[in-house]
Design an enzyme around this catalytic site. Structure first.
Site, PDB file in Angstrom:
ATOM      1  N   GLU A  14       0.787  -1.216   0.000  1.00 21.32           N
ATOM      2  CA  GLU A  14       0.000   0.000   0.000  1.00 21.32           C
ATOM      3  C   GLU A  14       0.818   1.265   0.000  1.00 21.32           C
ATOM      4  O   GLU A  14       1.909   1.309   0.535  1.00 21.32           O
ATOM      5  CB  GLU A  14      -0.762   0.043   1.316  1.00 21.32           C
ATOM      6  CG  GLU A  14      -2.087  -0.571   1.247  1.00 21.32           C
ATOM      7  CD  GLU A  14      -2.839  -0.125   2.462  1.00 21.32           C
ATOM      8  OE1 GLU A  14      -3.388   0.977   2.426  1.00 21.32           O
ATOM      9  OE2 GLU A  14      -2.859  -0.877   3.418  1.00 21.32           O
ATOM     10  N   CYS A  61      -3.645   2.169   7.963  1.00 20.89           N
ATOM     11  CA  CYS A  61      -2.830   1.346   7.080  1.00 20.89           C
ATOM     12  C   CYS A  61      -3.165  -0.117   7.296  1.00 20.89           C
ATOM     13  O   CYS A  61      -3.370  -0.544   8.424  1.00 20.89           O
ATOM     14  CB  CYS A  61      -1.355   1.599   7.400  1.00 20.89           C
ATOM     15  SG  CYS A  61      -0.237   0.460   6.596  1.00 20.89           S
ATOM     16  N   CYS A  64       0.189  -1.827   9.006  1.00 22.62           N
ATOM     17  CA  CYS A  64       0.653  -1.418  10.333  1.00 22.62           C
ATOM     18  C   CYS A  64      -0.504  -1.148  11.284  1.00 22.62           C
ATOM     19  O   CYS A  64      -0.452  -0.207  12.076  1.00 22.62           O
ATOM     20  CB  CYS A  64       1.508  -0.170  10.228  1.00 22.62           C
ATOM     21  SG  CYS A  64       2.589  -0.140   8.793  1.00 22.62           S
ATOM     22  N   HIS A  68      -0.368   1.404  15.141  1.00 21.29           N
ATOM     23  CA  HIS A  68      -1.080   2.664  15.342  1.00 21.29           C
ATOM     24  C   HIS A  68      -2.058   2.557  16.511  1.00 21.29           C
ATOM     25  O   HIS A  68      -2.346   3.541  17.177  1.00 21.29           O
ATOM     26  CB  HIS A  68      -1.811   3.079  14.069  1.00 21.29           C
ATOM     27  CG  HIS A  68      -0.895   3.604  13.004  1.00 21.29           C
ATOM     28  ND1 HIS A  68      -0.192   4.769  13.176  1.00 21.29           N
ATOM     29  CD2 HIS A  68      -0.548   3.119  11.794  1.00 21.29           C
ATOM     30  CE1 HIS A  68       0.542   4.978  12.091  1.00 21.29           C
ATOM     31  NE2 HIS A  68       0.362   3.992  11.248  1.00 21.29           N
ATOM     32  N   ARG A 478       8.976  -0.488  11.380  1.00 26.54           N
ATOM     33  CA  ARG A 478       9.664   0.439  10.480  1.00 26.54           C
ATOM     34  C   ARG A 478      10.336   1.576  11.227  1.00 26.54           C
ATOM     35  O   ARG A 478      10.865   2.492  10.612  1.00 26.54           O
ATOM     36  CB  ARG A 478       8.677   0.970   9.438  1.00 26.54           C
ATOM     37  CG  ARG A 478       8.325  -0.094   8.441  1.00 26.54           C
ATOM     38  CD  ARG A 478       7.135   0.225   7.570  1.00 26.54           C
ATOM     39  NE  ARG A 478       6.821  -0.958   6.779  1.00 26.54           N
ATOM     40  CZ  ARG A 478       6.170  -2.021   7.256  1.00 26.54           C
ATOM     41  NH1 ARG A 478       5.710  -2.023   8.485  1.00 26.54           N
ATOM     42  NH2 ARG A 478       5.980  -3.072   6.502  1.00 26.54           N
ATOM     43  N   SER A 501       7.813   6.128   8.268  1.00 24.93           N
ATOM     44  CA  SER A 501       8.135   6.440   6.873  1.00 24.93           C
ATOM     45  C   SER A 501       8.155   7.949   6.621  1.00 24.93           C
ATOM     46  O   SER A 501       8.688   8.387   5.604  1.00 24.93           O
ATOM     47  CB  SER A 501       7.179   5.722   5.913  1.00 24.93           C
ATOM     48  OG  SER A 501       7.374   4.325   6.021  1.00 24.93           O
ATOM     49  N   CYS A 545       6.573   2.000   3.714  1.00 27.80           N
ATOM     50  CA  CYS A 545       5.137   1.744   3.774  1.00 27.80           C
ATOM     51  C   CYS A 545       4.503   3.111   3.896  1.00 27.80           C
ATOM     52  O   CYS A 545       4.571   3.743   4.932  1.00 27.80           O
ATOM     53  CB  CYS A 545       4.781   0.867   4.967  1.00 27.80           C
ATOM     54  SG  CYS A 545       3.028   0.504   5.065  1.00 27.80           S
ATOM     55  N   CYS A 548       0.488   5.426   5.615  1.00 32.29           N
ATOM     56  CA  CYS A 548       0.218   6.322   6.731  1.00 32.29           C
ATOM     57  C   CYS A 548       1.043   7.593   6.629  1.00 32.29           C
ATOM     58  O   CYS A 548       0.623   8.646   7.087  1.00 32.29           O
ATOM     59  CB  CYS A 548       0.530   5.629   8.041  1.00 32.29           C
ATOM     60  SG  CYS A 548       2.215   5.047   8.130  1.00 32.29           S
TER      61      CYS A 548
END
Lengths: 567, 162
Positions: A14, A61, A64, A68, A478, A501, A545, A548
């Site tokens: 995504e 997302c 993930c 979150h 990540r 990210s 990723c 988000c």
């Protein structure tokens, strides 16, 4: 003459990331990282009950979700100074660890290994030779000739029927692919085995998270898993022992397959320790809290400046002032109104889209800084910080991996080699093994605590009148994830997610210093600008990723990776 | 072997009509009672995490927002004969997760033999948790269509107990 290439989109999952590179004499000379979608979760949350925020944030997302949810409840708890019962910490810690193991395995084998492993070449490998090689490298029982041959037959079937499926679009036969057919075949075999083991570890998340793909068991103040050793409908001792079996099963795969493959593939691509360092300021946060207040942790975190491991400064608690004050986001080069650097509690989200301006605004991602400087986040940052903090398991696995690579590459490979594209893969494998140890440790801690007769899992939150501010941080797969909340009279007034990210994919900052992706690409070799495999290698090593970090789906349909070459 | 059915709703509920598939599954769970052979899952925008839910399923119903030239609020119901290949064409906005899921399931020999798409054409994909009126109506139609399809397969669906 310099050539410009555009790789868009760059992720297999995504999100939507575009990378522009200027290439001169077969090297990247300049790079831009641009998020191509806009995110507005913050706007959805304003005015809502803070206890519900995690339910929304875990929908940002599809990759993930869990992280979150965790960061969100921690942010609200931090704003309220709410303690979390020990059992709830342990259960959350187990979910975090299991999710991290799942994510790292999937990233290496299914989202990035095919940048290094040539699936089509694997068809030519001798199963017998691949099996002999596998047995020489590790005691893993599933490196048998029979199993490897079965995988090869399966692959032949896919290729023969034209159904390359997930293998479509790879750069097969690219000159930068260096592994022998046997090594490719062995890695392809583990690709298939990894699919089985990622399922196993995901079951741990599902059982603790109440058996649905999205975890349901979190709450501001703890978890909604009632513990009753005798009841069928709650978290029983029987279920906990089932979880233990699942954890044990994956341990061998991590140590005897994942770590070994990373060492083996890394040794063949030792030249990639020279590329991709980029920003060597490293930020990570401590995680797996071991007390109710979040002041002691199983895994340390902190900050390393300029790649100097000796300069490590720890972050010590959920209330760490240095972290709270150090994080800012800027929008000079981002598609938001104005040109400011602000603390997340003070930010606004007002979009202002322009064309792609090389020296102006060019990304939906904001540009975060720690004490005014860009920082790299992720497993490499985490492992270097844990190593600097003297964390036992991290030292053990890091040193073990480096020794193995040194032996295979027949040259001494030290910890400085980790500041690189291939180093990020090595660090991720180390972190996966560390998380597995942690998962076992947290399981034992939970069992011991229940054994003492403590069944508490939840403290009721109370929202006072007036304004409270909180931050929840989490060392996600990540890297550093932080959620920042401002609560006014029991309702959300402002909410910002500063996600991993964003740290890594951010554009140039207000001082025009490039973000980690951008900096890491400069100097990268590119053998064939039409097939920029090397660019993908470096960007994928961060495990991008973007769902988000940025926002929304592009309504225009696009084909898989397209490369546009402009002069 | 008796039928084992997975009703999988996918989509992002933070992007208005994009979450139509998830909303349909929520309504199914809320309004009806299903026998144990039917499993309903809110898959969100997940991909590989959903692999385990496909095990031993004979039928997969995918409920999702789809890109189509038909007007917003249209409902498209289709049997997918070659699902991984089909999904490689862009029909679903989060097809990356879904197409990988199905492709991997095919590699692992756990792809359900029968796959039906219940697609809803969205109007509004902007940030927000409210669906547009026509897609709200379409979600209701899809809920009834799923129940009807299960009925044709001989699966007894009752009213939810309150």
């Amino acid at each position: 003459m310099a050539k410009r290439i555009v790789v868009d989109p760059i992720t297999r999952i995504e999100g939507h990331l575009r990378i522009d590179c200027e290439i001169d004499n077969g090297r990247v000379t300049k790079a831009w990282s641009s998020g191509q979608m806009w995110r507005g979760i913050e706007l959805i949350l304003q005015g809502r009950d803070p206890r519900d925020a995690w339910v929304f944030t875990q929908r940002i997302c599809g990759v993930c979700t869990t992280v979150h949810a965790v960061a969100s409840v921690r942010a609200v708890e931090n704003a309220l100074n709410l303690e979390v019962p020990l059992n709830a910490q342990y259960i959350r810690n187990m979910i975090i660890s299991a999710h991290g193991i799942f994510d790292h395995i999937v990233h290496f084998y299914h989202l990035s290994a095919l940048d290094w492993v040539d699936i089509v070449s694997a068809l030519k490998g001798s199963p017998k030779a691949a099996s002999a090689l596998g047995q020489q490298l590790s005691p893993w029982p599933r490196n048998s000739e029979q199993e490897i041959k079965a995988v090869q037959e399966k692959l032949k079937g896919f290729v023969g029927s034209g159904q390359l499926g997930v293998f479509a679009g790879g750069y097969w036969g690219h000159p930068a692919m260096k592994l022998s057919p046997e090594v490719n075949l062995l890695a392809a075999t583990h690709y298939f085995q990894a699919l089985e083991y990622q399922r196993q570890i995901n079951k741990v998340v599902a059982i603790l998270g109440s058996k649905t793909p999205h975890i349901q068991n979190l709450a501001v103040g703890g978890v909604a898993n009632p513990i009753n050793p005798d009841s069928q409908s709650t978290l029983t001792i029987e279920r906990l022992y089932h979880i233990k079996t699942l954890i044990d099963e994956i341990g061998d795969f991590i140590r005897n397959v994942y770590m070994v493959d990373v060492a083996d593939i890394g040794a063949f691509y030792a030249d990639w320790t020279q590329y991709g360092a980029g920003v060597t300021n490293y930020l990570s946060v401590p995680d797996l809290p071991l007390d109710t207040k979040g002041t002691t942790f199983a895994l340390p975190g902190g900050y390393i400046g300029d790649g100097n491991v000796g300069s490590f400064k720890p972050i010590t608690s959920f209330n760490d002032e240095g972290f709270k004050q150090g994080v800012k986001e800027g929008v000079k080069h981002s598609w938001y109104k104005g040109d400011w650097d602000r603390h997340p509690w003070e930010e606004e989200t007002v979009p202002q889209h322009t064309e792609f301006q090389d020296n102006g605004k060019y990304s939906w991602v904001k540009s975060p800084t720690f004490n005014g400087k860009p920082a790299q986040v992720g497993p490499l940052a985490n492992v270097l910080c844990m190593y600097a903090a003297g964390h036992g398991p991290t030292k053990l696995y890091t040193d073990g991996l480096l020794q193995k690579v040194s032996a295979l590459a027949k040259t001494k490979v030290g910890i400085s080699a980790l500041h690189s594209t291939i180093g990020r893969h090595a660090a991720r494998a180390v972190r996966c093994a560390v998380l597995h140890d942690s998962l076992l440790g947290q399981w034992q801690a939970l069992m011991d605590n229940i054994g003492k007769g403590d069944y508490a899992t939840f403290n009721q939150p109370v929202f006072p009148k007036g304004e409270q501010r909180g931050v929840g941080f989490h060392e996600a797969p990540r890297g550093v994830l932080s959620h920042w909340v401002v609560i006014q009279d029991g309702k959300i007034k402002n909410y910002q997610c500063v996600v991993p990210s964003t740290w890594n994919a951010g554009p140039r900052n207000s001082k025009d210093a490039p973000g980690p992706y951008e900096a890491s690409l400069v100097g990268n070799p590119v053998a064939d600008p039409e097939k920029p495999l090397e660019v993908l290698r470096t960007v994928h090593s961060f495990d991008p990723c973007l769902a988000c970090a940025i926002h929304l789906l592009d309504p225009k349909s696009r084909e898989i990776v397209t490369v546009r070459t402009t002069v | 072997m008796s039928d084992n059915i997975l009703v999988l709703g996918v989509g992002n509920v933070l992007l208005a009509d994009e979450g139509a598939g998830v909303r349909a599954v929520e309504q199914l769970q809320h309004r009806y009672a299903f026998p144990p052979q039917v499993e309903l899952i809110d898959g969100g925008t997940m991909g590989l995490d959903l692999l385990g839910y496909l095990d031993d399923k004979t039928h997969l119903f995918i409920v999702d927002a789809i890109l189509s030239t038909q007007p917003p609020g249209s409902v498209v119901i289709e049997k997918l004969l070659d699902p991984p290949a089909y999904f490689r064409q862009k029909i679903s906005p989060h097809q990356i997760g879904l197409s990988e899921l199905l492709a991997v399931a095919a590699m692992q020999d756990c792809l359900p033999p029968s796959i039906t798409l219940f697609g809803i054409v969205p109007r509004d994909l902007s940030t927000g948790i409210e669906m547009s009126p026509e897609v709200n109506v379409a979600v209701g139609q899809v809920v009834l269509a799923v129940v009807k399809e299960l009925g044709l397969m001989g699966v007894e669906v009752g009213a939810a107990s309150r």
